[in-house]
Design a protein around this motif. Structure first.
Motif, PDB file in Angstrom:
ATOM      1  N   UNK A   1       0.806  -1.234   0.000  1.00  0.00           N
ATOM      2  CA  UNK A   1       0.000   0.000   0.000  1.00  0.00           C
ATOM      3  C   UNK A   1       0.838   1.283   0.000  1.00  0.00           C
ATOM      4  N   UNK A   2       2.166   1.186   0.085  1.00  0.00           N
ATOM      5  CA  UNK A   2       3.012   2.394   0.026  1.00  0.00           C
ATOM      6  C   UNK A   2       2.899   3.039  -1.351  1.00  0.00           C
ATOM      7  N   UNK A   3       2.921   4.368  -1.369  1.00  0.00           N
ATOM      8  CA  UNK A   3       2.988   5.092  -2.636  1.00  0.00           C
ATOM      9  C   UNK A   3       4.459   5.285  -2.981  1.00  0.00           C
ATOM     10  N   UNK A   4       4.841   4.881  -4.194  1.00  0.00           N
ATOM     11  CA  UNK A   4       6.254   4.929  -4.596  1.00  0.00           C
ATOM     12  C   UNK A   4       6.379   5.486  -6.015  1.00  0.00           C
ATOM     13  N   UNK A   5       7.610   5.806  -6.386  1.00  0.00           N
ATOM     14  CA  UNK A   5       7.928   6.245  -7.752  1.00  0.00           C
ATOM     15  C   UNK A   5       8.731   5.159  -8.454  1.00  0.00           C
ATOM     16  N   UNK A   6       8.348   4.885  -9.685  1.00  0.00           N
ATOM     17  CA  UNK A   6       9.104   3.956 -10.529  1.00  0.00           C
ATOM     18  C   UNK A   6       9.765   4.753 -11.644  1.00  0.00           C
ATOM     19  N   UNK A   7      11.007   4.404 -11.970  1.00  0.00           N
ATOM     20  CA  UNK A   7      11.694   5.144 -13.035  1.00  0.00           C
ATOM     21  C   UNK A   7      12.705   4.251 -13.743  1.00  0.00           C
ATOM     22  N   UNK A   8      13.026   4.628 -14.977  1.00  0.00           N
ATOM     23  CA  UNK A   8      14.061   3.904 -15.743  1.00  0.00           C
ATOM     24  C   UNK A   8      14.654   4.824 -16.798  1.00  0.00           C
ATOM     25  N   UNK A   9      15.787   4.436 -17.343  1.00  0.00           N
ATOM     26  CA  UNK A   9      16.516   5.282 -18.283  1.00  0.00           C
ATOM     27  C   UNK A   9      15.871   5.236 -19.668  1.00  0.00           C
ATOM     28  N   UNK A  10      16.319   6.125 -20.546  1.00  0.00           N
ATOM     29  CA  UNK A  10      15.758   6.233 -21.910  1.00  0.00           C
ATOM     30  C   UNK A  10      16.006   4.972 -22.736  1.00  0.00           C
ATOM     31  N   UNK A  11      17.066   4.225 -22.414  1.00  0.00           N
ATOM     32  CA  UNK A  11      17.424   3.061 -23.231  1.00  0.00           C
ATOM     33  C   UNK A  11      17.089   1.728 -22.562  1.00  0.00           C
ATOM     34  N   UNK A  12      16.468   1.770 -21.376  1.00  0.00           N
ATOM     35  CA  UNK A  12      16.219   0.541 -20.614  1.00  0.00           C
ATOM     36  C   UNK A  12      15.096  -0.325 -21.181  1.00  0.00           C
ATOM     37  N   UNK A  13      14.094   0.302 -21.784  1.00  0.00           N
ATOM     38  CA  UNK A  13      12.940  -0.449 -22.298  1.00  0.00           C
ATOM     39  C   UNK A  13      13.120  -0.748 -23.775  1.00  0.00           C
ATOM     40  N   UNK A  14      12.438  -1.793 -24.250  1.00  0.00           N
ATOM     41  CA  UNK A  14      12.485  -2.173 -25.669  1.00  0.00           C
ATOM     42  C   UNK A  14      11.141  -1.819 -26.292  1.00  0.00           C
ATOM     43  N   UNK A  15      11.185  -1.086 -27.409  1.00  0.00           N
ATOM     44  CA  UNK A  15       9.964  -0.691 -28.107  1.00  0.00           C
ATOM     45  C   UNK A  15       9.687  -1.706 -29.217  1.00  0.00           C
ATOM     46  N   UNK A  16       8.506  -2.305 -29.175  1.00  0.00           N
ATOM     47  CA  UNK A  16       8.172  -3.374 -30.138  1.00  0.00           C
ATOM     48  C   UNK A  16       6.913  -3.028 -30.914  1.00  0.00           C
ATOM     49  N   UNK A  17       6.826  -3.563 -32.113  1.00  0.00           N
ATOM     50  CA  UNK A  17       5.647  -3.303 -32.943  1.00  0.00           C
ATOM     51  C   UNK A  17       4.457  -4.080 -32.406  1.00  0.00           C
TER      52      UNK A  17
END
Length: 374
Positions: A357-373
Motif C-alpha cells: 500500500x506504500x505510494x512509490x515512484x518507478x523510473x528507468x533510463x531512456x534506453x532501458x525499455x524495448x519498443x516493439x511493434x
C-alpha cells in the motif's frame, strides 16, 4: 593471448553442420513445422525452446530420423539425411527417460552400442574408460542403474550417447527428471562435457532458464515457426517480438502509441499519465500502436520523484514477492496498469524499505525499455 569468440553464425565463410532448408512437416491436416530455414554450426550447443506443441520435438525427431520432412530438406555436413535410416546417421539421441538397461552395469550400458557395432574389445575398453572419466563415473562402473542416483543415471545416458562419437547429439528434455538444485549443477556439467568433446549438441526444452544457461544460441518457437534464433543475451535484451519478450524472463508490457521525439519516441499509454520515452533502432510512424517491454531489474523504486529521469511514474505497491536474493514489487498505477520493479537484497532484511500500500515512484533510463511493434 586473446581468446577468439565462438560465433560462427556471424562468419559468412563458416559452413553450417546442419541446414534446415524450407522444411515443412504435416501430420494430416495439422502443420507441425511451417516452412522453416535454420543453420546450426559445428560445436554449437543449440537450444530449441518453446511451449508444448510448438514443434520443437518434431524438429528434433526429423534430425534423428524418426520423422521425415513433408517438404524441404535437412542437410548434415552437406548431405541430405532423409534417405539415411536413424541407426546409420552420425546422430545420437538421449531420451528424457534415459532408457538404461537395468540388468547391465554402468560400464556395460556405455559399451552397449559399441559392441553392437562390433568394435574391437581393446578399443571398446579404451572408449568406455574415457567416457567414464569424462562424466566422472569411474567408481560407479560396476554398479547397476538402480544403485546410483538420478543425476548419475543422467550422466550414464550421456556417456552412452557420446561413446559412439556422433557428429550431433540430440537431448530431449534431458534434465526433466532431476530436482532444481541437481538440474542447475548438471547444466554446467553438460556445458563442460560438450566443450571437452567438441560435439554439436541440440537440446529441446520448455525451461527458458535451462536454455539461456547452456546454449550458445536459442531458437524460440511458436506454432511451428522459429520466431527468433539468437544468443541468449540478445534474446533477453533485444527480443524481436512481444511473444519473445513475454516468453523469456519476467517483463512488464505496456501498450501505447508512438510519436517521434528527439532521438527516440514518446509513448502515450494511459489517460492522465505522462508519456514515456524510449530510444530504438526501429522506425515507428506517428500514432503507430506499439508495445513497451521493460524488465523489472531495470526499474528503480524510490520514495521521492527522481529528478534525472523522464520515465517516472507514481503508483501504489500491490504485491511483494520475496525471493531471497531479490524482491519484486508489483506497483499499480492509478489507471490499473501494473509495473514490476526489482531490488537486490544485498543486506539481511530486518525491515523492508517499502511495504504493501506504500505510494512509490518507478523510473528507468531512456534506453532501458524495448519498443516493439504491435
Amino acid at each position: 593471448m586473446t581468446q577468439t569468440v565462438f560465433e560462427p553464425w556471424n562468419d559468412p565463410d563458416a559452413t553450417p553442420l546442419i541446414q534446415f532448408q524450407g522444411v515443412t512437416k504435416r501430420f494430416g491436416d495439422f502443420t507441425a513445422i511451417d516452412d522453416q530455414t535454420l543453420d546450426i554450426y559445428e560445436r554449437e550447443f543449440f537450444a530449441l525452446l518453446g511451449p508444448s506443441g510448438c514443434g520443437k520435438t518434431t524438429m528434433m525427431r526429423m534430425l534423428a530420423g524418426f520423422e521425415a520432412p513433408t517438404e524441404g530438406r535437412i542437410l548434415l555436413d552437406g548431405q541430405d539425411i532423409a534417405p539415411i535410416p536413424p541407426n546409420k546417421r552420425a546422430v545420437n539421441m538421449m531420451f528424457q527417460s534415459y532408457a538404461l538397461f537395468p540388468h547391465l552395469s554402468v560400464w556395460e550400458n556405455i559399451a552397449f552400442g559399441l559392441k553392437r557395432d562390433r568394435m574391437e574389445k581393446s578399443a571398446i575398453t579404451e572408449r568406455v574408460d574415457r567416457m567414464l572419466k569424462l562424466t566422472r563415473l569411474e567408481k560407479f562402473a560396476r554398479r547397476k542403474p538402480h544403485q546410483i542416483s538420478g543425476g548419475q543415471r543422467q550422466r550414464v545416458a550421456l556417456a552412452r550417447s557420446l561413446a559412439k562419437a556422433p557428429k550431433l547429439l540430440l537431448l530431449d528434455e534431458p534434465l526433466g527428471a532431476l530436482d532444481a538444485k541437481l538440474r542447475q549443477d548438471t547444466q554446467f556439467e553438460l556445458m563442460d562435457i560438450q566443450e571437452k568433446t567438441g560435439t554439436t549438441f541440440v537440446i529441446v526444452t520448455h525451461d527458458q532458464e535451462e536454455a539461456m544457461t547452456v546454449a550458445s544460441r536459442v531458437a524460440v518457437m511458436d506454432h511451428g515457426k522459429i520466431v527468433q534464433a539468437d544468443t541468449p543475451d540478445r534474446i533477453y535484451e533485444h527480443p524481436s517480438s512481444v511473444y519473445v519478450a513475454d516468453f523469456i524472463g519476467d517483463v512488464t508490457i505496456i501498450e501505447g502509441t508512438a510519436t517521434p521525439r528527439e532521438a527516440g519516441y514518446e509513448i502515450a499509454f494511459a489517460e492522465g499519465q505522462p508519456p514515456l520515452y524510449a530510444e530504438t533502432d526501429k522506425t515507428f510512424a506517428k500514432g503507430q500502436a506499439c508495445h513497451l517491454a521493460i524488465r523489472p531489474e531495470k526499474v528503480s523504486i524510490t520514495a521521492e520523484k527522481p529528478r534525472d529521469k523522464r520515465n517516472a511514474l507514481q503508483g501504489k505497491i500491490l504485491d511483494i514477492a520475496y525471493l531471497g536474493n531479490i524482491s519484486t514489487y508489483h506497483v499499480e498505477l492509478p489507471g490499473g496498469q501494473v509495473i514490476k520493479a526489482q531490488t537486490a537484497n544485498t543486506r539481511r532484511l530486518s525491515r523492508r524499505t517499502f511495504t504493501w500500500e506504500d505510494t512509490v515512484w518507478l523510473s528507468w533510463t531512456d534506453t532501458a525499455a524495448v519498443l516493439l511493434e504491435d
